[in-house]
Design an enzyme around this catalytic site. Sequence first.
Site, PDB file in Angstrom:
ATOM      1  N   THR A 153       0.872  -1.311  -0.070  1.00 61.00           N
ATOM      2  CA  THR A 153       0.142  -0.098  -0.100  1.00 61.00           C
ATOM      3  C   THR A 153       0.620   1.384  -0.107  1.00 61.00           C
ATOM      4  O   THR A 153       0.534   2.054  -0.753  1.00 61.00           O
ATOM      5  CB  THR A 153      -0.988   0.009   1.045  1.00 61.00           C
ATOM      6  OG1 THR A 153      -1.766  -1.264   1.199  1.00 61.00           O
ATOM      7  CG2 THR A 153      -1.877   1.156   1.386  1.00 61.00           C
ATOM      8  N   HIS A 181       0.504  -9.470  -7.406  1.00 57.56           N
ATOM      9  CA  HIS A 181       1.212 -10.143  -6.562  1.00 57.56           C
ATOM     10  C   HIS A 181       1.647 -11.486  -7.233  1.00 57.56           C
ATOM     11  O   HIS A 181       2.277 -12.586  -6.723  1.00 57.56           O
ATOM     12  CB  HIS A 181       0.135 -10.837  -5.489  1.00 57.56           C
ATOM     13  CG  HIS A 181      -0.269  -9.695  -4.342  1.00 57.56           C
ATOM     14  ND1 HIS A 181       0.788  -8.864  -3.902  1.00 57.56           N
ATOM     15  CD2 HIS A 181      -1.453  -9.459  -3.702  1.00 57.56           C
ATOM     16  CE1 HIS A 181       0.264  -7.988  -3.084  1.00 57.56           C
ATOM     17  NE2 HIS A 181      -1.132  -8.432  -2.997  1.00 57.56           N
ATOM     18  N   SER A 217       2.212  -9.501   9.619  1.00 52.95           N
ATOM     19  CA  SER A 217       1.405  -8.813   8.948  1.00 52.95           C
ATOM     20  C   SER A 217       0.303  -9.408   8.311  1.00 52.95           C
ATOM     21  O   SER A 217      -0.637  -8.997   7.976  1.00 52.95           O
ATOM     22  CB  SER A 217       1.943  -7.709   7.895  1.00 52.95           C
ATOM     23  OG  SER A 217       1.390  -6.780   7.461  1.00 52.95           O
ATOM     24  N   ARG A 265      -1.867  -0.979   9.673  1.00 54.79           N
ATOM     25  CA  ARG A 265      -1.525  -1.429  11.056  1.00 54.79           C
ATOM     26  C   ARG A 265      -0.316  -0.613  11.418  1.00 54.79           C
ATOM     27  O   ARG A 265      -0.578   0.597  11.453  1.00 54.79           O
ATOM     28  CB  ARG A 265      -1.258  -2.776  10.718  1.00 54.79           C
ATOM     29  CG  ARG A 265      -1.676  -3.466  12.130  1.00 54.79           C
ATOM     30  CD  ARG A 265      -1.704  -5.019  12.184  1.00 54.79           C
ATOM     31  NE  ARG A 265      -0.218  -5.468  12.150  1.00 54.79           N
ATOM     32  CZ  ARG A 265       0.592  -5.914  13.054  1.00 54.79           C
ATOM     33  NH1 ARG A 265       0.379  -5.320  14.465  1.00 54.79           N
ATOM     34  NH2 ARG A 265       1.960  -6.037  13.195  1.00 54.79           N
ATOM     35  N   LYS A 266       0.836  -1.185  11.598  1.00 58.20           N
ATOM     36  CA  LYS A 266       1.884  -0.630  12.400  1.00 58.20           C
ATOM     37  C   LYS A 266       3.105   0.054  11.413  1.00 58.20           C
ATOM     38  O   LYS A 266       3.555   0.988  11.446  1.00 58.20           O
ATOM     39  CB  LYS A 266       2.545  -1.420  13.452  1.00 58.20           C
ATOM     40  CG  LYS A 266       1.541  -1.783  14.706  1.00 58.20           C
ATOM     41  CD  LYS A 266       2.444  -2.413  15.666  1.00 58.20           C
ATOM     42  CE  LYS A 266       1.528  -2.690  16.853  1.00 58.20           C
ATOM     43  NZ  LYS A 266       2.335  -3.291  17.992  1.00 58.20           N
TER      44      LYS A 266
END
Length: 350
Positions: A98, A157, A187, A314-315
């Site tokens: 992303t 992908h 992840s 997320r992180k």
Amino acid sequence: MEFPLTICFKAKNREEEEQDERIYKTYEQLILTLPDSTKYLPPFSSSSMTKFHQHLRCYHGFWFRPEFVLLGAMAAQDHFVPRSSDILICTPPKVGTTWLKALAFATLNRNDQPCRQSLLLSHNPHICVPSLEYNLYGERRLPELTAVPSPRLLSTHIPYQLFPSSWVSSGFKIVYLCRNPKDTFVSYWHFINKITGEESYHDSLDDVFNSFLKGVHLAGPLWDHVLGYWNASLVNPHNVLFMRYEELKSDPFVRLRRLAEFMQCPFSEEEERQGVLEKILDMCSLESMRNLDVNKNGHTIKHSFKFKNDAFFRKGKVGDWVNFLTPEMAERLDQLMEQKLHNCGLSFND
């Protein structure tokens, strides 16, 4: 600017629609003959996360969800006609895709869309940079890509080993991103749990980790995915830019400059003086994108799955795996990757 997704899916007549339906039915029939992951994995727990992996299909050595990944990958293999000017963002799932899409899109379109006017402010990066197998060829109808102006910025992908010879010989640019396998797994585990709606999913960690070690996960095995693009970058570095997430995190200015040069839209000295790189990096930062309304409240719908765009954020922290994997699990994955990548010149333990 008109999105590729808007341009590609113009109305078709009945004959064209019926032809598309015949094409995709052929792929569906072929998928039914492929090995199913249930034959390769022990019984899983009843969680949605672990059930997710019980329905993967193996296609030429790689594992995919049949209904919304493999169908599109097959169609793209047969019907996507690349241009030498195309730029393809290629990644395994959950390695910073992303973020890389946002950086590439903002950099490539910075003259038409300064940061304050960027479509990234109102659209998720996966819409701005559509995926061949998801957004484009995964909708059970063939898109019309000829009207999309060059350079076309697309993503996938799909492993390099599955690229048709016409893709390999086209001369298009490939930007590949990978990540430490332990962070990649964590992840990936969080993301699949989020989109499958698991409330309490920690019981699934061991099951999914063991599946990961067998290479049975989306676009897996990870080591083969990485090796395909790594070897391609050694053979043809002019057309394949191999990047690591950790390097992008630790030195984003240098890596963004390199990305722009590779995409043949280098930053000028004047742009550097005006702080264009800083503005792009700030707009595309995880924190900035996470707080946009489209990413906080928007949804992505893909066949039977509907999930919030916040699942993509997320992180993004390097080394977060230590909070989830035991030392024994980490050692198992490290040893496996070292074995699989032996003597290729690539290591994740340096």
